[in-house]
Enzyme design. Structure first.
Site, PDB file in Angstrom:
ATOM      1  N   ASP A  11       1.025 -12.697  45.085  1.00 52.44           N
ATOM      2  CA  ASP A  11       1.882 -13.769  44.571  1.00 52.44           C
ATOM      3  C   ASP A  11       1.279 -15.105  44.987  1.00 52.44           C
ATOM      4  O   ASP A  11       1.108 -15.365  46.178  1.00 52.44           O
ATOM      5  CB  ASP A  11       3.275 -13.584  45.170  1.00 52.44           C
ATOM      6  CG  ASP A  11       4.258 -14.653  44.746  1.00 52.44           C
ATOM      7  OD1 ASP A  11       3.869 -15.620  44.058  1.00 52.44           O
ATOM      8  OD2 ASP A  11       5.441 -14.520  45.128  1.00 52.44           O
ATOM      9  N   ILE A  12       0.980 -15.951  44.038  1.00 53.47           N
ATOM     10  CA  ILE A  12       0.299 -17.210  44.356  1.00 53.47           C
ATOM     11  C   ILE A  12       1.179 -18.140  45.195  1.00 53.47           C
ATOM     12  O   ILE A  12       0.668 -18.985  45.930  1.00 53.47           O
ATOM     13  CB  ILE A  12      -0.182 -17.907  43.060  1.00 53.47           C
ATOM     14  CG1 ILE A  12      -1.317 -18.877  43.386  1.00 53.47           C
ATOM     15  CG2 ILE A  12       0.955 -18.578  42.328  1.00 53.47           C
ATOM     16  CD1 ILE A  12      -2.059 -19.384  42.168  1.00 53.47           C
TER      17      ILE A  12
ATOM     18  N   VAL B  13       4.253 -17.583  36.118  1.00 54.23           N
ATOM     19  CA  VAL B  13       3.833 -18.187  37.381  1.00 54.23           C
ATOM     20  C   VAL B  13       4.410 -19.595  37.513  1.00 54.23           C
ATOM     21  O   VAL B  13       4.715 -20.053  38.626  1.00 54.23           O
ATOM     22  CB  VAL B  13       2.289 -18.140  37.495  1.00 54.23           C
ATOM     23  CG1 VAL B  13       1.600 -19.098  36.566  1.00 54.23           C
ATOM     24  CG2 VAL B  13       1.849 -18.347  38.927  1.00 54.23           C
ATOM     25  N   ASP B  14       4.600 -20.284  36.406  1.00 58.93           N
ATOM     26  CA  ASP B  14       5.208 -21.624  36.405  1.00 58.93           C
ATOM     27  C   ASP B  14       6.618 -21.562  37.015  1.00 58.93           C
ATOM     28  O   ASP B  14       6.968 -22.350  37.916  1.00 58.93           O
ATOM     29  CB  ASP B  14       5.252 -22.119  34.947  1.00 58.93           C
ATOM     30  CG  ASP B  14       5.509 -23.601  34.812  1.00 58.93           C
ATOM     31  OD1 ASP B  14       5.606 -24.298  35.839  1.00 58.93           O
ATOM     32  OD2 ASP B  14       5.603 -24.071  33.661  1.00 58.93           O
TER      33      ASP B  14
ATOM     34  N   SER C  50      -3.356 -18.569  31.198  1.00 60.70           N
ATOM     35  CA  SER C  50      -3.211 -18.152  29.778  1.00 60.70           C
ATOM     36  C   SER C  50      -3.078 -16.650  29.574  1.00 60.70           C
ATOM     37  O   SER C  50      -2.867 -16.212  28.438  1.00 60.70           O
ATOM     38  CB  SER C  50      -4.383 -18.652  28.905  1.00 60.70           C
ATOM     39  OG  SER C  50      -4.288 -20.029  28.654  1.00 60.70           O
TER      40      SER C  50
ATOM     41  N   GLY D 129      -0.807 -14.532  30.429  1.00 59.82           N
ATOM     42  CA  GLY D 129       0.536 -13.968  30.373  1.00 59.82           C
ATOM     43  C   GLY D 129       1.192 -14.292  29.039  1.00 59.82           C
ATOM     44  O   GLY D 129       0.787 -13.775  27.988  1.00 59.82           O
TER      45      GLY D 129
HETATM   46  N1  AR6 Z   1       1.554 -15.228  41.215  1.00 61.05           N
HETATM   47  C1  AR6 Z   1       0.382 -15.017  40.567  1.00 61.05           C
HETATM   48  N2  AR6 Z   1       0.307 -14.717  39.251  1.00 61.05           N
HETATM   49  C2  AR6 Z   1       1.464 -14.617  38.566  1.00 61.05           C
HETATM   50  C3  AR6 Z   1       2.743 -14.822  39.160  1.00 61.05           C
HETATM   51  C4  AR6 Z   1       2.743 -15.133  40.549  1.00 61.05           C
HETATM   52  N3  AR6 Z   1       3.896 -15.349  41.213  1.00 61.05           N
HETATM   53  N4  AR6 Z   1       3.691 -14.655  38.207  1.00 61.05           N
HETATM   54  C5  AR6 Z   1       3.057 -14.341  37.054  1.00 61.05           C
HETATM   55  N5  AR6 Z   1       1.712 -14.309  37.275  1.00 61.05           N
HETATM   56  P1  AR6 Z   1       1.943 -16.894  32.658  1.00 61.05           P
HETATM   57  P2  AR6 Z   1       0.350 -18.457  30.719  1.00 61.05           P
HETATM   58  C6  AR6 Z   1       0.618 -14.021  36.342  1.00 61.05           C
HETATM   59  O1  AR6 Z   1       2.747 -16.330  31.556  1.00 61.05           O
HETATM   60  O2  AR6 Z   1      -0.056 -17.222  30.013  1.00 61.05           O
HETATM   61  C7  AR6 Z   1       5.142 -20.296  31.298  1.00 61.05           C
HETATM   62  O3  AR6 Z   1       6.429 -20.125  30.781  1.00 61.05           O
HETATM   63  C8  AR6 Z   1       0.931 -13.301  35.045  1.00 61.05           C
HETATM   64  O4  AR6 Z   1       1.071 -11.900  35.294  1.00 61.05           O
HETATM   65  O5  AR6 Z   1       2.652 -17.347  33.875  1.00 61.05           O
HETATM   66  O6  AR6 Z   1      -0.695 -19.496  31.002  1.00 61.05           O
HETATM   67  C9  AR6 Z   1       4.665 -21.743  31.227  1.00 61.05           C
HETATM   68  O7  AR6 Z   1       5.731 -22.660  31.354  1.00 61.05           O
HETATM   69  C10 AR6 Z   1      -0.307 -13.625  34.223  1.00 61.05           C
HETATM   70  O8  AR6 Z   1      -1.388 -12.741  34.562  1.00 61.05           O
HETATM   71  O9  AR6 Z   1       1.058 -18.193  32.136  1.00 61.05           O
HETATM   72  C11 AR6 Z   1       4.032 -21.817  29.881  1.00 61.05           C
HETATM   73  O10 AR6 Z   1       4.977 -22.072  28.872  1.00 61.05           O
HETATM   74  C12 AR6 Z   1      -0.697 -15.025  34.699  1.00 61.05           C
HETATM   75  O11 AR6 Z   1       0.066 -15.253  35.902  1.00 61.05           O
HETATM   76  C13 AR6 Z   1       3.451 -20.447  29.685  1.00 61.05           C
HETATM   77  O12 AR6 Z   1       4.228 -19.566  30.499  1.00 61.05           O
HETATM   78  C14 AR6 Z   1      -0.374 -16.118  33.709  1.00 61.05           C
HETATM   79  O13 AR6 Z   1       0.831 -15.805  33.034  1.00 61.05           O
HETATM   80  C15 AR6 Z   1       2.017 -20.363  30.159  1.00 61.05           C
HETATM   81  O14 AR6 Z   1       1.508 -19.103  29.844  1.00 61.05           O
END
Ligand code: AR6
Length: 203
Positions: free
Chosen positions: A38-39, A61-62, A147, A149
């Protein structure tokens, strides 16, 4: 077959090590490390958020970063960057309750088949994030798989393009000591690990 990119950086990769669920390589004076986790719990100078261009918060992650940081993070983000952040760019804030000095908010591309400039935009997001880290004296930086997720970038390509850009940056800039990819899922960790393994193959 070995890629041109692999051949080019191979001689500069002195070390790769497996430590259970962690792997690392050395690129000049910097370590590139993969960990699964978890970041929001990482102790580094800066963590990078995979934001949207409105910097409006969201899921993934946001959402996790904003929850862990507390409301001060969104207050500062809205106050300093009311115009948001274009895809491929990055902005920096303080970190609220997180165990890091800064949060760098970058916006990766939404995957649309791969012919809409997605690789360049993803690389730009990494490059601009690393440059902001350097500008703010951050020597250790943690990234999620930007990107990969909600934005649907295929994980194998995300791993290749992300590691390619980060290693290129570190070949030219020795101001950063560690780039840590914090990968949430087995699938993401495996994909990044397979790209890193290619380095070993060709050393
Ligand atoms: N720690 C590390 N990685 C994580 C965590 C965490 N706690 N939670 C999720 N991931 P995403 P995107 C991973 O969807 O594709 C948001 O709603 C996840 O499994 O977070 O860039 C924003 O507001 C995946 O591998 O980001 C934008 O609208 C990676 O983080 C949109 O999503 C990225 O997934 C951005 O989409």
């Amino acid at each position: 077959m070995t890629s041109v990119w692999g051949e080019r950086v191979a001689t500069e990769l002195a070390l790769r090590e497996e430590e259970g669920i962690a792997m690392r390589i050395q690129v000049r004076s910097a370590t590139v490390r993969l960990v699964q986790g978890d970041i929001t719990t990482q102790s580094v100078d800066a963590i990078v958020n995979a934001a949207n261009s409105q910097l409006a918060g969201g899921g993934g992650v946001d959402g996790a970063i904003h929850r862990a940081a507390g409301p001060a993070l969104m207050e500062e983000t809205k106050r300093r960057y009311p115009e948001g952040c274009p895809t491929g760019q990055a902005v920096i804030t303080e970190s609220g309750n997180l165990d890091c000095r800064h949060v760098i908010h970058t916006v990766g591309p939404i995957w649309d088949g791969g012919l809409e400039g997605e690789p360049e935009l993803l690389k730009s997001a990494y490059r601009n994030s690393l440059q902001l880290a350097v500008d703010h004296n951050c020597q250790s930086v943690a990234f999620p798989a930007i990107s990969a997720g909600v934005y649907a970038y295929p994980i194998d390509l995300a791993a290749e393009h992300s590691l390619e850009e980060v290693t290129n940056f570190l070949r030219e800039c020795e101001d950063i000591g560690e780039v840590r990819f914090v990968l949430f899922s087995d699938g993401a960790f495996g994909a990044f690990g397979r790209v890193l393994e290619r380095f070993e193959e060709i050393v």
